[in-house]
Design a protein around this motif. Structure first.
Motif, PDB file in Angstrom:
ATOM      1  N   PRO A   1      27.410  29.831 -25.582  1.00 24.13           N
ATOM      2  CA  PRO A   1      27.238  28.385 -25.815  1.00 24.13           C
ATOM      3  C   PRO A   1      27.938  27.587 -24.729  1.00 24.13           C
ATOM      4  O   PRO A   1      28.953  28.032 -24.166  1.00 24.13           O
ATOM      5  N   GLU A   2      27.396  26.398 -24.447  1.00 24.03           N
ATOM      6  CA  GLU A   2      27.906  25.602 -23.336  1.00 24.03           C
ATOM      7  C   GLU A   2      29.403  25.326 -23.456  1.00 24.03           C
ATOM      8  O   GLU A   2      30.136  25.368 -22.473  1.00 24.03           O
TER       9      GLU A   2
ATOM     10  N   ARG B   1      13.988  30.394 -12.892  1.00 26.64           N
ATOM     11  CA  ARG B   1      14.718  29.500 -11.981  1.00 26.64           C
ATOM     12  C   ARG B   1      14.310  28.061 -12.240  1.00 26.64           C
ATOM     13  O   ARG B   1      13.165  27.767 -12.546  1.00 26.64           O
ATOM     14  N   TRP B   2      15.308  27.181 -12.100  1.00 24.36           N
ATOM     15  CA  TRP B   2      15.171  25.741 -12.366  1.00 24.36           C
ATOM     16  C   TRP B   2      13.869  25.185 -11.794  1.00 24.36           C
ATOM     17  O   TRP B   2      13.093  24.530 -12.477  1.00 24.36           O
TER      18      TRP B   2
ATOM     19  N   LYS C   1      25.662  30.245 -18.491  1.00 24.94           N
ATOM     20  CA  LYS C   1      25.067  31.497 -18.019  1.00 24.94           C
ATOM     21  C   LYS C   1      25.870  31.969 -16.809  1.00 24.94           C
ATOM     22  O   LYS C   1      26.206  31.169 -15.940  1.00 24.94           O
ATOM     23  N   PHE C   2      26.149  33.238 -16.789  1.00 20.28           N
ATOM     24  CA  PHE C   2      26.886  33.822 -15.673  1.00 20.28           C
ATOM     25  C   PHE C   2      26.197  35.096 -15.245  1.00 20.28           C
ATOM     26  O   PHE C   2      25.729  35.861 -16.082  1.00 20.28           O
ATOM     27  N   VAL C   3      26.165  35.329 -13.939  1.00 21.20           N
ATOM     28  CA  VAL C   3      25.708  36.632 -13.449  1.00 21.20           C
ATOM     29  C   VAL C   3      26.954  37.432 -13.088  1.00 21.20           C
ATOM     30  O   VAL C   3      27.797  36.983 -12.319  1.00 21.20           O
TER      31      VAL C   3
ATOM     32  N   GLU D   1      28.679  31.523 -11.801  1.00 17.80           N
ATOM     33  CA  GLU D   1      28.055  30.671 -12.814  1.00 17.80           C
ATOM     34  C   GLU D   1      26.648  30.308 -12.369  1.00 17.80           C
ATOM     35  O   GLU D   1      26.443  29.838 -11.255  1.00 17.80           O
ATOM     36  N   VAL D   2      25.681  30.532 -13.243  1.00 16.38           N
ATOM     37  CA  VAL D   2      24.292  30.200 -12.932  1.00 16.38           C
ATOM     38  C   VAL D   2      23.693  29.314 -14.029  1.00 16.38           C
ATOM     39  O   VAL D   2      22.485  29.274 -14.207  1.00 16.38           O
ATOM     40  N   SER D   3      24.570  28.569 -14.737  1.00 15.04           N
ATOM     41  CA  SER D   3      24.101  27.730 -15.847  1.00 15.04           C
ATOM     42  C   SER D   3      23.011  26.769 -15.407  1.00 15.04           C
ATOM     43  O   SER D   3      22.057  26.520 -16.141  1.00 15.04           O
TER      44      SER D   3
END
Lengths: 219, 121
Positions: free
Chosen positions: A88-89, A178-179, A38-40, A112-114
């Motif tokens: 995908p990862e 958020r995590w 995931k990217f912002v 990166e917000v993976s």
């Protein structure tokens, strides 16, 4: 399935202790999606749309609150110059390099917000109704149409809701949360699905959920 | 509960927004001879009218963008919403009704007066 999800500590999703759960057949299912890149992206669409298309292989959303999907990759509208790019990862490095090269001449920011957001899948004909209990968003099919993305509060947690797909009233929605709020939101979603038989989910730390139905049931 | 129209996301509930204080207050250019009073004026002094006020709001739970709003502080009417950098549109503010129905002006009851943009302050 649980064994696969409990990996080494650096490979654990925030909901690694949770198994996918569902209510009565044909109502609602909850699951946490596996690792994804995931990217912002902060980018003025007018300046960088062509460069982005060339680098990432898909368009930027043309209208606010919309998304664009191409195979496994997706771009979600978060703001007028802010987008969430999901892939995908395995493609994370490749995508980051392609975007860094493709957008080198355009003013942009790419983060990166993976491991910052996780995705919870809410699926089924009752998915909309369960989410309606947690948010003030207008989730009527007339207002919230397939492909739409909206940031809002769900219970106490801020999250982005994406209606990925809908067929014959059965919606597939993703919540990017958020995590650290994932555990709370998971329990809140399970609570919202109780009327369709979703099993009760105890918060891992044992803290009370402070909803009336939970406290009265335990009394 | 009331509904605010975000200029980017459309109609959303008030709980998604954060208040950002009075709008259109430009930071003064720093000068050697700037007095404390001048600086304090920029930092602390606000119009606080009973009437139309230009305010900044942020859509904190949605697109996270600041925007401006013209709101009648007496009635909570949202009169206009416009983006940062745009000039405030001309609006007409509704006068708040009072229980005893005094005339809005000339009755001596300041509670029913509405300050229009550019007036008093």
């Amino acid at each position: 399935m649980a064994e696969e999800r409990v990996g080494p500590p650096e490979r654990r999703l925030p909901l690694f202790r949770r198994q996918a759960i569902e209510g009565a057949p044909g109502t609602i299912k909850l699951a946490e999606l596996p690792f994804a890149a995931k990217f912002v992206l902060r980018l003025d669409p007018a300046a960088g749309e062509a460069a982005f298309r060339q680098a990432a292989g898909l368009d930027l959303p043309a209208a606010p609150l919309m998304s664009v999907v191409n195979g496994e990759r997706a771009v979600l509208w978060l703001g007028p110059d802010e987008f969430l790019v999901v892939a995908p990862e395995a493609e994370a490095g490749e995508l980051a390099e392609a975007l860094a090269a493709g957008l080198a001449d355009t003013h942009h920011q790419f983060t990166e917000v993976s491991n910052y957001y996780t995705a919870i899948l809410v699926e089924g004909p009752k998915a909309r109704q369960a989410l309606m209990k947690l948010t003030t968003l207008d989730l009527h099919p007339r207002a919230f149409k397939p492909g739409m993305v909206a940031g809002s509060n769900f219970g106490h947690a801020q999250a982005y809701l994406w209606l990925e797909h809908e067929e014959e009233g059965a919606a597939r929605l993703r919540l990017y949360v958020r995590w650290s709020m994932a555990e709370y939101l998971w329990c809140a979603l399970a609570e919202a699905g109780r009327e369709w038989g979703v099993p009760e989910q105890e918060p891992v730390a044992g803290e009370p959920m402070l909803t009336e139905s939970v406290t009265s049931r335990k009394a | 509960m009331f509904v605010i129209t975000c200029p980017y996301c459309g109609e959303r509930d008030l709980t998604e927004f954060a208040y950002g204080g009075e709008a259109h207050i430009a930071r003064p250019h720093w000068r050697e001879d700037m007095s404390d009073a001048e600086w304090a004026d920029f930092l602390f002094m606000r119009a606080n009218p009973k009437g139309v006020l230009a305010e900044r709001w942020m859509h904190a739970a949605g697109c996270r963008r600041f925007f401006n709003m013209l709101r009648n502080t007496a009635t909570d009417d949202i009169l206009a919403v416009y983006r940062i950098g745009e000039t405030p549109p001309k609006v007409e503010a509704r006068l708040p009704a009072t229980p005893s129905g005094e005339a809005p002006l000339g009755s001596g009851n300041d509670a029913v007066k509405v300050i229009q943009p550019g007036e008093g302050g």
